[in-house]
Design a protein around this motif. Structure first.
Motif, PDB file in Angstrom:
ATOM      1  N   PRO A   4       0.669  -1.288  -0.021  1.00  0.00           N
ATOM      2  CA  PRO A   4       0.069   0.094   0.016  1.00  0.00           C
ATOM      3  C   PRO A   4       0.359   1.018   0.136  1.00  0.00           C
ATOM      4  CG  PRO A   4      -0.341  -1.064   1.908  1.00  0.00           C
ATOM      5  CD  PRO A   4       0.427  -2.336   0.771  1.00  0.00           C
ATOM      6  N   LEU A   5       1.905   1.575   0.467  1.00  0.00           N
ATOM      7  CA  LEU A   5       2.252   2.390   0.944  1.00  0.00           C
ATOM      8  C   LEU A   5       3.038   2.776  -1.212  1.00  0.00           C
ATOM      9  CD1 LEU A   5       5.338   1.484   3.211  1.00  0.00           C
ATOM     10  CD2 LEU A   5       4.022   3.359   3.407  1.00  0.00           C
ATOM     11  N   THR A   6       3.381   1.559  -2.283  1.00  0.00           N
ATOM     12  CA  THR A   6       4.330   2.176  -2.716  1.00  0.00           C
ATOM     13  C   THR A   6       3.517   1.699  -4.029  1.00  0.00           C
ATOM     14  OG1 THR A   6       4.486  -0.590  -3.343  1.00  0.00           O
ATOM     15  CG2 THR A   6       6.491   1.407  -2.492  1.00  0.00           C
ATOM     16  N   ALA A   7       2.026   1.400  -3.968  1.00  0.00           N
ATOM     17  CA  ALA A   7       1.179   1.575  -4.846  1.00  0.00           C
ATOM     18  C   ALA A   7       0.590   2.398  -5.533  1.00  0.00           C
ATOM     19  CB  ALA A   7      -0.455   0.339  -4.456  1.00  0.00           C
ATOM     20  N   GLN A   8       0.455   2.569  -6.814  1.00  0.00           N
ATOM     21  CA  GLN A   8      -0.376   3.336  -7.281  1.00  0.00           C
ATOM     22  C   GLN A   8      -1.381   4.037  -6.935  1.00  0.00           C
ATOM     23  OE1 GLN A   8       2.170   6.613  -9.309  1.00  0.00           O
ATOM     24  NE2 GLN A   8       3.426   4.250  -7.989  1.00  0.00           N
ATOM     25  N   ASP A   9      -2.144   3.220  -6.454  1.00  0.00           N
ATOM     26  CA  ASP A   9      -3.485   3.474  -6.648  1.00  0.00           C
ATOM     27  C   ASP A   9      -4.623   3.837  -4.813  1.00  0.00           C
ATOM     28  OD1 ASP A   9      -4.292   3.969  -9.606  1.00  0.00           O
ATOM     29  OD2 ASP A   9      -5.066   1.670  -9.450  1.00  0.00           O
ATOM     30  N   GLU A  10      -2.925   3.971  -4.140  1.00  0.00           N
ATOM     31  CA  GLU A  10      -2.856   4.146  -3.024  1.00  0.00           C
ATOM     32  C   GLU A  10      -2.733   4.693  -2.311  1.00  0.00           C
ATOM     33  OE1 GLU A  10      -4.011  -0.400  -0.368  1.00  0.00           O
ATOM     34  OE2 GLU A  10      -3.232  -0.918  -2.627  1.00  0.00           O
ATOM     35  N   MET A  11      -0.765   4.326  -1.782  1.00  0.00           N
ATOM     36  CA  MET A  11      -0.310   6.233  -1.552  1.00  0.00           C
ATOM     37  C   MET A  11       0.207   6.311  -1.570  1.00  0.00           C
ATOM     38  SD  MET A  11       0.324   4.846   2.907  1.00  0.00           S
ATOM     39  CE  MET A  11      -0.069   5.924   3.590  1.00  0.00           C
ATOM     40  N   ALA A  12       1.046   5.482  -3.414  1.00  0.00           N
ATOM     41  CA  ALA A  12       1.882   5.873  -4.034  1.00  0.00           C
ATOM     42  C   ALA A  12       2.859   6.890  -3.547  1.00  0.00           C
ATOM     43  CB  ALA A  12       0.683   7.035  -4.875  1.00  0.00           C
ATOM     44  N   GLN A  13       4.012   6.289  -3.033  1.00  0.00           N
ATOM     45  CA  GLN A  13       5.108   7.035  -2.214  1.00  0.00           C
ATOM     46  C   GLN A  13       6.131   6.487  -2.660  1.00  0.00           C
ATOM     47  OE1 GLN A  13       6.493   9.282  -1.093  1.00  0.00           O
ATOM     48  NE2 GLN A  13       5.386  10.174   0.883  1.00  0.00           N
ATOM     49  N   ASP A  14       7.158   7.717  -3.063  1.00  0.00           N
ATOM     50  CA  ASP A  14       8.669   7.119  -2.755  1.00  0.00           C
ATOM     51  C   ASP A  14       9.462   7.091  -1.170  1.00  0.00           C
ATOM     52  OD1 ASP A  14      11.387   8.408  -3.071  1.00  0.00           O
ATOM     53  OD2 ASP A  14      11.549   7.516  -5.563  1.00  0.00           O
ATOM     54  N   LEU A  15       9.842   5.428  -1.776  1.00  0.00           N
ATOM     55  CA  LEU A  15      10.430   5.619  -0.194  1.00  0.00           C
ATOM     56  C   LEU A  15      11.259   6.317  -0.134  1.00  0.00           C
ATOM     57  CD1 LEU A  15       9.866   1.321  -0.259  1.00  0.00           C
ATOM     58  CD2 LEU A  15       8.536   3.127   1.060  1.00  0.00           C
ATOM     59  N   ASP A  16      12.386   6.225  -0.345  1.00  0.00           N
ATOM     60  CA  ASP A  16      13.551   7.447  -0.833  1.00  0.00           C
ATOM     61  C   ASP A  16      12.410   8.610   0.470  1.00  0.00           C
ATOM     62  OD1 ASP A  16      15.437   5.593  -0.745  1.00  0.00           O
ATOM     63  OD2 ASP A  16      15.583   6.352  -3.044  1.00  0.00           O
ATOM     64  N   GLN A  17      11.809   9.388  -0.601  1.00  0.00           N
ATOM     65  CA  GLN A  17      11.010  10.564  -0.325  1.00  0.00           C
ATOM     66  C   GLN A  17      10.832  10.829   0.759  1.00  0.00           C
ATOM     67  OE1 GLN A  17      11.988  13.033  -2.491  1.00  0.00           O
ATOM     68  NE2 GLN A  17      10.824  14.835  -0.742  1.00  0.00           N
ATOM     69  N   LEU A  18      10.173   9.502   1.243  1.00  0.00           N
ATOM     70  CA  LEU A  18       9.325   9.392   2.700  1.00  0.00           C
ATOM     71  C   LEU A  18      10.803   9.395   3.619  1.00  0.00           C
ATOM     72  CD1 LEU A  18       7.243   9.132   4.490  1.00  0.00           C
ATOM     73  CD2 LEU A  18       7.659   6.383   4.559  1.00  0.00           C
ATOM     74  N   VAL A  19      11.348   8.682   3.502  1.00  0.00           N
ATOM     75  CA  VAL A  19      12.692   9.063   4.535  1.00  0.00           C
ATOM     76  C   VAL A  19      13.033   9.774   4.802  1.00  0.00           C
ATOM     77  CG1 VAL A  19      15.111   8.103   4.721  1.00  0.00           C
ATOM     78  CG2 VAL A  19      13.659   6.651   4.584  1.00  0.00           C
ATOM     79  N   ILE A  20      13.172  10.482   3.603  1.00  0.00           N
ATOM     80  CA  ILE A  20      13.650  12.224   3.666  1.00  0.00           C
ATOM     81  C   ILE A  20      12.636  12.607   4.267  1.00  0.00           C
ATOM     82  CG2 ILE A  20      14.110  14.404   2.792  1.00  0.00           C
ATOM     83  CD1 ILE A  20      15.304  12.315  -0.159  1.00  0.00           C
ATOM     84  N   GLU A  21      11.401  13.074   4.488  1.00  0.00           N
ATOM     85  CA  GLU A  21      10.733  13.757   5.319  1.00  0.00           C
ATOM     86  C   GLU A  21      10.451  13.654   6.596  1.00  0.00           C
ATOM     87  OE1 GLU A  21       6.501  14.256   3.567  1.00  0.00           O
ATOM     88  OE2 GLU A  21       7.278  13.309   1.059  1.00  0.00           O
ATOM     89  N   LEU A  22      10.575  11.912   7.075  1.00  0.00           N
ATOM     90  CA  LEU A  22      10.672  11.962   8.414  1.00  0.00           C
ATOM     91  C   LEU A  22      11.401  11.814   9.059  1.00  0.00           C
ATOM     92  CD1 LEU A  22       9.309   7.949   7.876  1.00  0.00           C
ATOM     93  CD2 LEU A  22       7.559  10.107   8.419  1.00  0.00           C
ATOM     94  N   ASN A  23      13.074  11.712   8.454  1.00  0.00           N
ATOM     95  CA  ASN A  23      13.978  12.235   9.081  1.00  0.00           C
ATOM     96  C   ASN A  23      14.257  14.121   9.230  1.00  0.00           C
ATOM     97  OD1 ASN A  23      15.230   9.866   9.775  1.00  0.00           O
ATOM     98  ND2 ASN A  23      16.148   9.508   7.509  1.00  0.00           N
ATOM     99  N   ALA A  24      13.275  14.678   8.674  1.00  0.00           N
ATOM    100  CA  ALA A  24      13.108  16.092   9.017  1.00  0.00           C
ATOM    101  C   ALA A  24      12.240  16.383  10.060  1.00  0.00           C
ATOM    102  CB  ALA A  24      12.717  16.182   7.369  1.00  0.00           C
ATOM    103  N   VAL A  25      11.817  15.836  10.180  1.00  0.00           N
ATOM    104  CA  VAL A  25      10.886  15.751  11.445  1.00  0.00           C
ATOM    105  C   VAL A  25      11.453  15.361  13.086  1.00  0.00           C
ATOM    106  CG1 VAL A  25       7.859  15.374  12.412  1.00  0.00           C
ATOM    107  CG2 VAL A  25       8.799  15.295   9.959  1.00  0.00           C
ATOM    108  N   PRO A  26      11.865  16.225  13.628  1.00  0.00           N
ATOM    109  CA  PRO A  26      12.382  15.830  15.330  1.00  0.00           C
ATOM    110  C   PRO A  26      11.686  14.513  15.911  1.00  0.00           C
ATOM    111  CG  PRO A  26      12.606  18.630  14.447  1.00  0.00           C
ATOM    112  CD  PRO A  26      11.506  17.646  13.551  1.00  0.00           C
TER     113      PRO A  26
END
Length: 352
Positions: A135-157
């Motif tokens: 579901p994280l990567t499916a285009q009709d579900e969350m369509a997330q790029d996992l590398d981008q997700l990691v960048i976003e999460l590591n920017a949140v204290p």
């Protein structure tokens, strides 16, 4: 908590969670105490992902966080509502990033610590950790790029400290999946009226119709809906279709065959639990039945024969009487676990 049931307990001693964009998140680093309900079998934890209080708490934050989607508009909870036993009440969800209806019905999420024979309707994921990536990567579900997700999460204290406390390292895709899996394994439902009756708590009783319905479910349904989990965690053709030649959408309607390529698996789908079934309509892998009454009618006289039809189902159906249908539905309603759907530890963190 319901007295007398050895239910799941979450030993949370941390301070209230700060909002995800604030520093100073404190998670408990102690091991997670998973308590097996007295009448449940022991789960088999075939995983290199031991549960911890910090991991479960982090997984809960992630489950409700829309950052996990490409457009920051969709979370896991978009299709898994605690009030509906973490199902969504929709035939085929279009809540994903593309707003396109999915091809399968969103399953309810509970008692997943015992789900050790494959996830998804066809068993296509080995465990909860591998399942999370779909579901994280499916285009009709969350369509997330996992590398981008990691960048976003590591920017949140809060996530920086959260992943450090749970896994002793910065956020990465593997540990996102591990944290989600830990939270999902913590979702144990064992506090229904039926459970209270079975464990003789506070003199709980079942009505005559509920007791007769229980016996009918035992006789007719528990070949697949086994034991106190009300599922055998296996795959069966329950007669909702007879023709599986249409392989559109990557064979998604061919059931377990899509994974095994064994003709004996055509039309076989995973047995869902009957627990909380009154909350998880519509029913079947494609949500084709809107009500429990329609489901009972199917098993009574709507069975479609095929070479892979379960041997536990008569080709003509069970031919339930009107009274028997009423009694079975009465019993199924006793499997609703209000304590589960009202448990604040399963919902969105209040300041998330």
């Amino acid at each position: 908590m319901i007295p007398g049931i050895n239910r799941l307990t979450i030993l949370l001693m941390a301070v209230m969670l700060n909002a995800c964009d604030k520093p100073g998140l404190v998670l408990q680093q102690k091991p997670y105490r998973f308590q097996v309900p007295a009448h449940f079998p022991e789960p088999v934890f075939d995983t290199e992902n031991p549960m911890s209080q910090a991991g479960v708490q982090l997984g809960r934050m992630l489950f409700y966080d829309k950052r996990l989607s490409a457009n920051n508009q969709v979370s896991c909870a978009s299709c898994h509502d605690p009030k509906l036993a973490l199902s969504d009440g929709v035939k085929l969800s279009n809540a994903g990033v593309s707003a396109t209806a999915l091809h399968r019905h969103s399953p309810a999420l509970f008692n997943l610590a015992w789900a050790n024979n494959g996830l998804f309707w066809d068993g296509g994921a080995t465990n909860l950790e591998s399942q999370a990536f779909a579901p994280l990567t499916a285009q009709d579900e969350m369509a997330q790029d996992l590398d981008q997700l990691v960048i976003e999460l590591n920017a949140v204290p809060a996530y920086v400290s959260g992943f450090q406390q749970a896994f002793d390292e910065p956020a990465n895709a593997q540990n996102v999946a591990k944290a989600l899996a830990q939270f999902e394994r913590s979702l144990v439902s064992a506090g229904s009226k039926y459970d209270r009756y079975l464990l003789k708590i506070k003199g709980e009783t079942l009505t005559d119709d509920e007791l007769k319905g229980r016996e009918l479910v035992r006789q007719k349904c528990q070949g697949c809906h086994v034991g106190e989990l009300f599922t055998d965690q296996s795959f069966h053709n329950n007669g909702i279709d007879s023709d599986f030649s249409n392989s559109e959408h990557e064979g998604i309607h061919q059931g377990r065959y899509r994974i095994t390529y064994d003709p004996a698996d055509l039309g076989k789908f995973k047995t869902p639990s009957l627990r909380n079934v009154s909350l998880t309509a519509p029913y079947m892998h494609d949500g084709r039945f809107a009500t429990l009454e329609e489901v009972i009618e199917h098993y009574s006289g709507g069975i479609k024969g095929s070479a892979t039809l379960s041997s536990r189902i008569p080709e003509g159906g069970f031919h339930f009487s009107k009274q028997e249908k009423k009694q079975m539905i009465a019993f199924l309603h006793t499997l609703t676990d209000d304590s589960f759907i009202e448990n604040p530890d399963h919902g969105k963190p209040s300041d998330h």
